[in-house]
Design a protein around this motif. Sequence first.
Motif, PDB file in Angstrom:
ATOM      1  N   VAL A  68       0.742  -1.468   0.063  1.00  0.00           N
ATOM      2  CA  VAL A  68       0.020   0.236   0.086  1.00  0.00           C
ATOM      3  C   VAL A  68       0.898   1.302  -0.139  1.00  0.00           C
ATOM      4  N   LEU A  69       2.031   1.177   0.893  1.00  0.00           N
ATOM      5  CA  LEU A  69       2.789   2.435   0.925  1.00  0.00           C
ATOM      6  C   LEU A  69       3.606   2.657  -0.528  1.00  0.00           C
ATOM      7  N   ARG A  70       3.857   1.524  -1.286  1.00  0.00           N
ATOM      8  CA  ARG A  70       4.448   1.535  -2.413  1.00  0.00           C
ATOM      9  C   ARG A  70       3.600   2.003  -3.607  1.00  0.00           C
ATOM     10  N   GLU A  71       2.430   1.446  -3.657  1.00  0.00           N
ATOM     11  CA  GLU A  71       1.324   1.664  -4.624  1.00  0.00           C
ATOM     12  C   GLU A  71       0.413   2.863  -4.485  1.00  0.00           C
ATOM     13  N   GLN A  72       0.025   3.075  -3.235  1.00  0.00           N
ATOM     14  CA  GLN A  72      -0.617   4.248  -2.827  1.00  0.00           C
ATOM     15  C   GLN A  72      -2.036   4.032  -3.534  1.00  0.00           C
TER      16      GLN A  72
END
Length: 304
Positions: free
Chosen positions: A180-184
Amino acid sequence: MRLAFMGTPDFAVPALYALRDAGHEVAVVYTQPPRPAGRGKALRPSPVHHAADTLGIPVRCPEKLRNNQEELDWFATRKFDVAIVAAYGLILPKAMLDAPERGCLNIHASLLPRWRGASPIQSAILAGDKESGVTIMQMDVGLDTGDMLSSVGVPITEVTTATTLHDELAALGAKMVVDVLREQPPAVPQPEEGVTYAARLTKEDGRIDWTQSAGTIDRQVRALTPWPGAFTTLDGVTLKIGAVDVIPERAGAPGVVLDDLLTLACGSASALRIRQIQRPGRGMMDANAFLRGQPVAAGARLGS
């Protein structure tokens, strides 16, 4: 990203390591203060506290956050990009939710909106759900009501226990929060239908009611082991039940022992056989070993 991590039990530890391994700057860890544990009641740091010490991350253990202006001011000045929360155990005030640039994300062990609250893993097994999972949620001031960023399900089988499901969801949540932090991904509001609440467990939740069906009691044992533990009584002595097998088409008065193998009659004309059992002051043992030391004759009654 520069982030704060907030968690307390074993469930949160894989996420802490995953975030650090993914290259994020975990600037501080918040966790519950050390609590008395063991026979000597010595103060014991939480699993997350221990992990943070191992990783060399500063730890903060406020007793409370609400009306703790000093702590809120400290947090607000740290300029975090995001805070990651996983079974922390304290309610975050709005000022803390709003302080990081990207807010606070929660790793919740259910498929929201089902099983908001304190015991989602146990509640899913108790209810006979066929599926559980993890939801990464943008936190707001409600009880697990925030918008969803990611949701992944896992099956619950007839042999799933709280321990096995806990470990599976902890590993899954660790991977998901890094993704989630990478793909937002975009935030999606939770459905208004299907909301259920998982209450905080108490020791009394483990008391076995033998008038319930064998399937219901089996789920209770699997959901509540190791804590608070499913239990019954025999001649006034409390016995913990660690595992059972459902036995089809055996009937009798609920709570009555049907044979010399610890087969118990349950409600709805069903029965179960105790597979693991624990005396006070002893470890969990196989039923055969228990019976060698304390035979239980057919006709004996368990429970009050």
